[in-house]
Each structure stands twice: as C-alpha cells, then as structure tokens.
Design a protein around this motif. Sequence first.
Motif, PDB file in Angstrom:
ATOM      1  N   ALA A  11       0.832  -1.203   0.000  1.00 28.96           N
ATOM      2  CA  ALA A  11       0.000   0.000   0.000  1.00 28.96           C
ATOM      3  C   ALA A  11       0.866   1.253   0.000  1.00 28.96           C
ATOM      4  O   ALA A  11       2.027   1.230   0.435  1.00 28.96           O
ATOM      5  N   GLY A  12       0.287   2.355  -0.489  1.00 29.12           N
ATOM      6  CA  GLY A  12       1.014   3.617  -0.489  1.00 29.12           C
ATOM      7  C   GLY A  12       0.076   4.777  -0.740  1.00 29.12           C
ATOM      8  O   GLY A  12      -1.120   4.592  -0.997  1.00 29.12           O
ATOM      9  N   GLU A  13       0.618   5.985  -0.697  1.00 32.90           N
ATOM     10  CA  GLU A  13      -0.183   7.176  -0.941  1.00 32.90           C
ATOM     11  C   GLU A  13       0.697   8.300  -1.450  1.00 32.90           C
ATOM     12  O   GLU A  13       1.912   8.318  -1.203  1.00 32.90           O
ATOM     13  N   VAL A  14       0.078   9.227  -2.171  1.00 32.11           N
ATOM     14  CA  VAL A  14       0.777  10.406  -2.683  1.00 32.11           C
ATOM     15  C   VAL A  14      -0.154  11.610  -2.566  1.00 32.11           C
ATOM     16  O   VAL A  14      -1.380  11.467  -2.506  1.00 32.11           O
ATOM     17  N   ARG A  15       0.448  12.786  -2.551  1.00 28.87           N
ATOM     18  CA  ARG A  15      -0.308  14.039  -2.542  1.00 28.87           C
ATOM     19  C   ARG A  15       0.307  14.983  -3.555  1.00 28.87           C
ATOM     20  O   ARG A  15       1.517  14.937  -3.799  1.00 28.87           O
ATOM     21  N   GLY A  16      -0.539  15.848  -4.124  1.00 34.54           N
ATOM     22  CA  GLY A  16      -0.020  16.830  -5.062  1.00 34.54           C
ATOM     23  C   GLY A  16      -1.127  17.710  -5.597  1.00 34.54           C
ATOM     24  O   GLY A  16      -2.316  17.491  -5.316  1.00 34.54           O
ATOM     25  N   PRO A  17      -0.780  18.722  -6.373  1.00 32.60           N
ATOM     26  CA  PRO A  17      -1.780  19.656  -6.909  1.00 32.60           C
ATOM     27  C   PRO A  17      -2.722  18.977  -7.892  1.00 32.60           C
ATOM     28  O   PRO A  17      -2.360  17.994  -8.555  1.00 32.60           O
ATOM     29  N   VAL A  18      -3.935  19.514  -7.987  1.00 32.46           N
ATOM     30  CA  VAL A  18      -4.945  18.919  -8.862  1.00 32.46           C
ATOM     31  C   VAL A  18      -4.490  18.890 -10.317  1.00 32.46           C
ATOM     32  O   VAL A  18      -4.896  18.013 -11.086  1.00 32.46           O
ATOM     33  N   SER A  19      -3.640  19.815 -10.705  1.00 31.66           N
ATOM     34  CA  SER A  19      -3.153  19.856 -12.082  1.00 31.66           C
ATOM     35  C   SER A  19      -2.290  18.648 -12.418  1.00 31.66           C
ATOM     36  O   SER A  19      -2.063  18.339 -13.589  1.00 31.66           O
ATOM     37  N   ASN A  20      -1.826  17.944 -11.395  1.00 30.40           N
ATOM     38  CA  ASN A  20      -0.959  16.774 -11.601  1.00 30.40           C
ATOM     39  C   ASN A  20      -1.686  15.462 -11.327  1.00 30.40           C
ATOM     40  O   ASN A  20      -1.043  14.455 -11.026  1.00 30.40           O
ATOM     41  N   ALA A  21      -3.002  15.457 -11.414  1.00 28.79           N
ATOM     42  CA  ALA A  21      -3.780  14.281 -11.018  1.00 28.79           C
ATOM     43  C   ALA A  21      -3.323  13.008 -11.730  1.00 28.79           C
ATOM     44  O   ALA A  21      -3.109  11.970 -11.108  1.00 28.79           O
ATOM     45  N   HIS A  22      -3.168  13.086 -13.042  1.00 33.75           N
ATOM     46  CA  HIS A  22      -2.768  11.893 -13.796  1.00 33.75           C
ATOM     47  C   HIS A  22      -1.358  11.459 -13.406  1.00 33.75           C
ATOM     48  O   HIS A  22      -1.091  10.259 -13.193  1.00 33.75           O
ATOM     49  N   ALA A  23      -0.456  12.408 -13.283  1.00 38.00           N
ATOM     50  CA  ALA A  23       0.928  12.089 -12.918  1.00 38.00           C
ATOM     51  C   ALA A  23       1.006  11.471 -11.525  1.00 38.00           C
ATOM     52  O   ALA A  23       1.875  10.617 -11.259  1.00 38.00           O
ATOM     53  N   LEU A  24       0.139  11.893 -10.629  1.00 38.10           N
ATOM     54  CA  LEU A  24       0.118  11.326  -9.279  1.00 38.10           C
ATOM     55  C   LEU A  24      -0.265   9.847  -9.323  1.00 38.10           C
ATOM     56  O   LEU A  24       0.296   9.028  -8.592  1.00 38.10           O
ATOM     57  N   GLY A  25      -1.228   9.509 -10.183  1.00 37.40           N
ATOM     58  CA  GLY A  25      -1.591   8.112 -10.343  1.00 37.40           C
ATOM     59  C   GLY A  25      -0.433   7.284 -10.866  1.00 37.40           C
ATOM     60  O   GLY A  25      -0.162   6.179 -10.384  1.00 37.40           O
ATOM     61  N   ASP A  26       0.267   7.827 -11.858  1.00 34.82           N
ATOM     62  CA  ASP A  26       1.460   7.154 -12.388  1.00 34.82           C
ATOM     63  C   ASP A  26       2.513   6.959 -11.308  1.00 34.82           C
ATOM     64  O   ASP A  26       3.127   5.893 -11.186  1.00 34.82           O
ATOM     65  N   ALA A  27       2.740   8.014 -10.515  1.00 34.44           N
ATOM     66  CA  ALA A  27       3.789   7.984  -9.502  1.00 34.44           C
ATOM     67  C   ALA A  27       3.489   6.947  -8.419  1.00 34.44           C
ATOM     68  O   ALA A  27       4.392   6.212  -7.979  1.00 34.44           O
ATOM     69  N   LEU A  28       2.239   6.892  -7.986  1.00 39.18           N
ATOM     70  CA  LEU A  28       1.894   5.915  -6.954  1.00 39.18           C
ATOM     71  C   LEU A  28       2.017   4.498  -7.500  1.00 39.18           C
ATOM     72  O   LEU A  28       2.507   3.594  -6.805  1.00 39.18           O
ATOM     73  N   ALA A  29       1.609   4.291  -8.746  1.00 38.83           N
ATOM     74  CA  ALA A  29       1.757   2.968  -9.351  1.00 38.83           C
ATOM     75  C   ALA A  29       3.227   2.553  -9.390  1.00 38.83           C
ATOM     76  O   ALA A  29       3.572   1.414  -9.049  1.00 38.83           O
ATOM     77  N   ASP A  30       4.098   3.476  -9.795  1.00 38.91           N
ATOM     78  CA  ASP A  30       5.530   3.169  -9.839  1.00 38.91           C
ATOM     79  C   ASP A  30       6.059   2.794  -8.458  1.00 38.91           C
ATOM     80  O   ASP A  30       6.865   1.862  -8.313  1.00 38.91           O
ATOM     81  N   GLU A  31       5.598   3.528  -7.442  1.00 43.16           N
ATOM     82  CA  GLU A  31       6.047   3.237  -6.075  1.00 43.16           C
ATOM     83  C   GLU A  31       5.600   1.847  -5.638  1.00 43.16           C
ATOM     84  O   GLU A  31       6.389   1.065  -5.089  1.00 43.16           O
ATOM     85  N   LEU A  32       4.319   1.516  -5.881  1.00 43.23           N
ATOM     86  CA  LEU A  32       3.808   0.208  -5.484  1.00 43.23           C
ATOM     87  C   LEU A  32       4.519  -0.913  -6.229  1.00 43.23           C
ATOM     88  O   LEU A  32       4.872  -1.945  -5.640  1.00 43.23           O
ATOM     89  N   LEU A  33       4.765  -0.715  -7.518  1.00 43.73           N
ATOM     90  CA  LEU A  33       5.463  -1.727  -8.309  1.00 43.73           C
ATOM     91  C   LEU A  33       6.866  -1.974  -7.772  1.00 43.73           C
ATOM     92  O   LEU A  33       7.319  -3.119  -7.675  1.00 43.73           O
ATOM     93  N   SER A  34       7.548  -0.900  -7.405  1.00 42.11           N
ATOM     94  CA  SER A  34       8.929  -1.028  -6.921  1.00 42.11           C
ATOM     95  C   SER A  34       9.005  -1.671  -5.536  1.00 42.11           C
ATOM     96  O   SER A  34      10.040  -2.223  -5.175  1.00 42.11           O
ATOM     97  N   ARG A  35       7.904  -1.610  -4.788  1.00 42.60           N
ATOM     98  CA  ARG A  35       7.904  -2.135  -3.427  1.00 42.60           C
ATOM     99  C   ARG A  35       7.291  -3.523  -3.305  1.00 42.60           C
ATOM    100  O   ARG A  35       7.080  -4.006  -2.199  1.00 42.60           O
TER     101      ARG A  35
END
Length: 314
Positions: free
Chosen positions: A272-296
């Motif tokens: 499990a994991g979580e990320v926070r960021g500005p609404v303008s980065n919504a799609h990128a935040l999804g990508d970033a959390l997926a990358d984190e979960l995959l790496s862990r």
Amino acid sequence: MTRAVRIATRQSPLALWQARHVAALLRSHHTGLEVSLVEMTTEGDRFLSAPLSAVGGKGLFVKEIEQCLIDGRADIAVHSLKDMTSVLPEGLMLAAVPVREDPRDAFCSPTGLTLDTLPQGAKVGTSSLRRSCILRSRRPDLEIVSLRGNVQTRLQKTREMGLAGAMLASAGLRRLGLEKEITEVVPTEVSLPAVGQGVLAIQCRTNDAEVRALLAPLEDAVTRIAVTAERALLAKLEGGCTVPMAGHATVKAGEVHLRGFVGRPDGSRVVAGEVRGPVSNAHALGDALADELLSRGAQEILRDFGRTGFVPNS
C-alpha cells in the motif's frame, strides 16, 4: 441540436436506477429532450455460477454495452465506473462523471454484526477480490463465500445461506433505498475503495459532438480530478489482472490525496502507499503511486498471479 437520446444500460435494478437518474439529469438541463433506455444483458449478468475471478473476460459488465454504442444502437451508455477497463475502446470516451456518491464499502449483517464483532470463523459473502483480500488480511480466520447477483439477490443470499454478513458498496445500497440493510459503513482507512467506486460513468462516441454538448452540464470537476488520478493508477498497474487492487482519491483545497494498494488474493501480503499533489498533476500522481507500489513488491504480486482479463475489484 439532438432532441432524442438513447441510453444503453444493463437490466439490473441498480443499473436501471443509474440510467434513469442520468435520464432525469438530462431532462432537467434540456427541456423537451426525449430520453429512452436500451436495456441489455451482459456477460457478467449471464454467468453467475462462478466467482468473478474465475469467469474473467475484459470489461465483464461493459463490453457488450460499449459495442452497442459503437454500432450506433445507442447514443450514450451509463456504467458504474468501477466496472470499466482502464483503456476505453477506440472511438469511445468518458464524456461525463456526475457528483460522486458515497465511495465507501458497507457491511450488511442480518443479525446486526459489524466487522469488529464477527465471531471466529464467521462466513462473509463477497464477489470482490479486493474485499476478499482486505477481509483476509485483517481476519485470516474468516471464511469468504462467493456471492454473485444484483444487490437485492446478494442480500437475500446472505440471509438464506446463514452468512454472518456481506460486503457491498454503500453507493448501490443508497441509490436503491436500502440504507436500512447497512450494519456498518466501513471507513476507507479499513476498506480502501475500488477505483471509481461510487461514480457513474457516462460514455459516448468521441465524434458525437451533439451528445457531448448535451452531457457537458452533468460533469462534476472535482469528481473528474479524483477519478483521473485513480484511473491513471489502475492503467499503470495494468488493471486487467486478476489481482486485488484499490485506488481512492480525495480532492481538497486544490490538492489530490491518492491512496492505493495491490495485494495477494489470500490477503497474506498487501503493498500500500499514498501520494499528494496539486490537482493539475492528477494523472501524474496516479502514475507515480503505481511506480512506487510496483517497486515495493506489487510487480512480484502481479507476476505471480498473472493477467487473465479484467475483473472488477468492486
């Protein structure tokens, strides 16, 4: 401007409620608009004898409805967003997402039990890989019973089979006026919702400018931001797999808070994991959390349990 719209929908009571709700919204925004329903039975409705994970099939509850749109037999389709694949068929788009209903899970017990008061070895019903994983990770002693069918059928089976309770979506129960069946609304900190849970997805053909204009007033900007982050997470995790996963975003003061997990079906491991960021980065935040979960460790879980077609982690 188009003055008649056909809505493709499943025939379950909840799906019909959703389609009629969208029809009412359209009529409220466009005086004189004629709206009719094109009712369909999908693969997911026909094969009820096996767990969803065994039936498999891409877009189990949406494939045939999407084909109806592509063929021109309907102008829009209404789905539960959590049933939709992360990549839409060519020529179709997610044209509008209205305001989100309660995204949380609900526990429904004929005898008034809650998750914390379930006795040792209790039988709990669900058809969802995600809910099974969450229950098993919290309570390995529980016996998970496959529960298929529409909302009313699952509630009836819970009573007839003598189950301690069943996990369903709060949104569906509320939309059908079945709040009285809810013993406990489960916090998202306990049961993280499925991607898109509580959201209606209104789909149309990409090149149908008139219908897109009709649907524009139904769009809710906050809900769109949240589901953009959630569906980006799902897409990056290759959401067509038979692996439990969840993703839920909230939007507050211009910031997106996205949480997600990938787990083993037996609940023995959850990444499990979580990320926070500005609404303008919504799609990128999804990508970033997926990358984190995959790496862990999520990559290992995905590899071990394979990908055999999209199964809703409802």
